[in-house]
Enzyme design. Sequence first.
Site, PDB file in Angstrom:
ATOM      1  N   LYS A 119      -8.726   1.433  -5.555  1.00  0.00           N
ATOM      2  CA  LYS A 119      -9.698   0.589  -4.726  1.00  0.00           C
ATOM      3  C   LYS A 119     -10.153   1.337  -3.608  1.00  0.00           C
ATOM      4  CE  LYS A 119      -7.698  -2.466  -7.575  1.00  0.00           C
ATOM      5  NZ  LYS A 119      -6.674  -3.240  -7.227  1.00  0.00           N
ATOM      6  N   ARG A 169       4.383  16.897 -15.141  1.00  0.00           N
ATOM      7  CA  ARG A 169       4.897  15.817 -14.705  1.00  0.00           C
ATOM      8  C   ARG A 169       5.588  15.644 -13.643  1.00  0.00           C
ATOM      9  NH1 ARG A 169       9.605  14.654 -16.498  1.00  0.00           N
ATOM     10  NH2 ARG A 169       9.449  15.282 -18.573  1.00  0.00           N
ATOM     11  N   ASP A 196       2.333  -3.572   0.131  1.00  0.00           N
ATOM     12  CA  ASP A 196       1.337  -3.103  -0.458  1.00  0.00           C
ATOM     13  C   ASP A 196      -0.104  -3.129   0.430  1.00  0.00           C
ATOM     14  OD1 ASP A 196      -1.109  -3.308  -2.232  1.00  0.00           O
ATOM     15  OD2 ASP A 196      -0.257  -4.281  -3.780  1.00  0.00           O
ATOM     16  N   TYR A 218      -0.499 -10.291  -5.471  1.00  0.00           N
ATOM     17  CA  TYR A 218      -1.493  -9.528  -6.406  1.00  0.00           C
ATOM     18  C   TYR A 218      -0.990 -10.131  -7.834  1.00  0.00           C
ATOM     19  CZ  TYR A 218      -3.856  -6.353  -9.507  1.00  0.00           C
ATOM     20  OH  TYR A 218      -4.729  -5.970 -10.575  1.00  0.00           O
TER      21      TYR A 218
HETATM   22  C1  LIG Z   1      -5.537  -3.384  -7.920  1.00  0.00           C
HETATM   23  C2  LIG Z   1      -4.186  -3.965  -6.982  1.00  0.00           C
HETATM   24  C3  LIG Z   1      -2.920  -3.595  -7.657  1.00  0.00           C
HETATM   25  C4  LIG Z   1      -2.722  -2.956  -8.984  1.00  0.00           C
HETATM   26  O1  LIG Z   1      -3.292  -1.624  -9.028  1.00  0.00           O
HETATM   27  P1  LIG Z   1      -4.148  -0.804 -10.523  1.00  0.00           P
HETATM   28  O2  LIG Z   1      -4.392   0.259 -10.078  1.00  0.00           O
HETATM   29  O3  LIG Z   1      -5.127  -2.102 -10.924  1.00  0.00           O
HETATM   30  O4  LIG Z   1      -2.724  -0.743 -11.362  1.00  0.00           O
HETATM   31  C5  LIG Z   1      -1.843  -3.611  -6.855  1.00  0.00           C
HETATM   32  N1  LIG Z   1      -1.811  -4.424  -5.643  1.00  0.00           N
HETATM   33  C6  LIG Z   1      -3.236  -4.585  -5.301  1.00  0.00           C
HETATM   34  C7  LIG Z   1      -3.320  -5.389  -3.894  1.00  0.00           C
HETATM   35  C8  LIG Z   1      -4.283  -4.502  -5.877  1.00  0.00           C
HETATM   36  O5  LIG Z   1      -5.527  -4.779  -5.661  1.00  0.00           O
END
Ligand SMILES: *Cc1c(COP(=O)(O)O)cnc(C)c1O
Length: 387
Positions: free
Chosen positions: A203, A54, A178, A106
């Site tokens: 992503k 962890r 982000d 998001y």
């Molecule tokens: C998908 C996404 C998230 C969240 O990520 P997860 O891996 O689905 O928890 C946060 N910000 C953006 C811009 C995203 O595309």
Amino acid sequence: MPDEPNSPLQFVTRCVHGGVHKDQQYNSVTTPIYPTSTFYWDSLETNSGYDYTRSSNPTRKALEENLAALEGGAGCVATSTGMSAVHCAMALFSPGDHIIAPADLYGGTFRLFDRYLTEKGIQFTFTDTTNAGKVASAFRPETKGLWLETPSNPLLKVTDLQAMVDLAKQHQCLTICDNTFLSPYLQRPFDFGIDIVMHSTTKYLNGHSDVVGGCVIAKTEEHAKQIAWICNALGLACSPFDAWLVLRGVKTLACRMDAQQITAMKIAEFLNQHAMIERVYYPGLPSHPQHELAKRQQRGFGAMLSFDTVDGRPTAERVCMQSKLFDVAESLGGIESLISFPVTMSHASMSPEARKNAGITDKTVRISVGLEHADDLIADLAQALSG
Ligand SMILES: *Cc1c(COP(=O)(O)O)cnc(C)c1O
């Protein structure tokens, strides 16, 4: 691709070489998966540098070193999902703090902020971060953070990171970006003075739609220590297996993004002249309201685009359901192209009113452009649009 000022190696080289050579026993070229919960000690005072997964694990450490180097940060934690990365970054704040965030955040982040964290006593103002005047007037004495996401989802609005950092500095606010939509290959928020960068590694960083994950990267040692402490205390870290997959994916980040964004531009141009399409949202089009800013701030326009159909849902639904190469699915950034309808999918957790404020309607369709040939994708969209 310009060189990274703080590294002697080019970005694409760092993608391949960051965080490898962890196996001192057999000299494997790739970093092994260390599926262990715990590590034995050599004496009551000494261990290998790892004690419990962890807190830290060699496979995850390899990924964290790689991602920190790609963003140009002092330290990184790799988390179980993008949302756990958001949560980790938000744990830097306390009840009573006020945070400014984009209105078209998001969907999952919006839900965490608007519901869960608001109930825990953090206050939010959601505003249009592409409008510096609106952001300037949202600051209060208790404002402690400015959350940014650019380009936005799903309408690809581009926020001026430098202008936002200048505002935040006047108010001694922490800035968090982000960077999921562009990846560090196409945008380096630290270059503009952002303090914390986060990603959904689900992503582009992983890029193969076979894992969910996230990361938080801090520019300074001090923030990196805080983030690592929070990640361990809250138990947010990803498994060694998942870390290994993302580390494998990230090695091809630059060449995937290069190919995917070239195709995205071609698709944007095709849709832009199509009679059934009212408007295309892609920062690479000269008609995009922040095209010049995107050119300055980004090293490319990315591989996400959205469009509004002329007649709303009927054509939106037809293009989604009749395209053959685009799976109708949430998520983005993988090598396979995806198509989605934000109103019922990625942005369903927003209230209709919040969606309307963000400009997301039942005309809107979002595309994540993959690695297929541009001609095939365009022919597929053409047949789906012609119905
Ligand atoms: C998908 C996404 C998230 C969240 O990520 P997860 O891996 O689905 O928890 C946060 N910000 C953006 C811009 C995203 O595309």
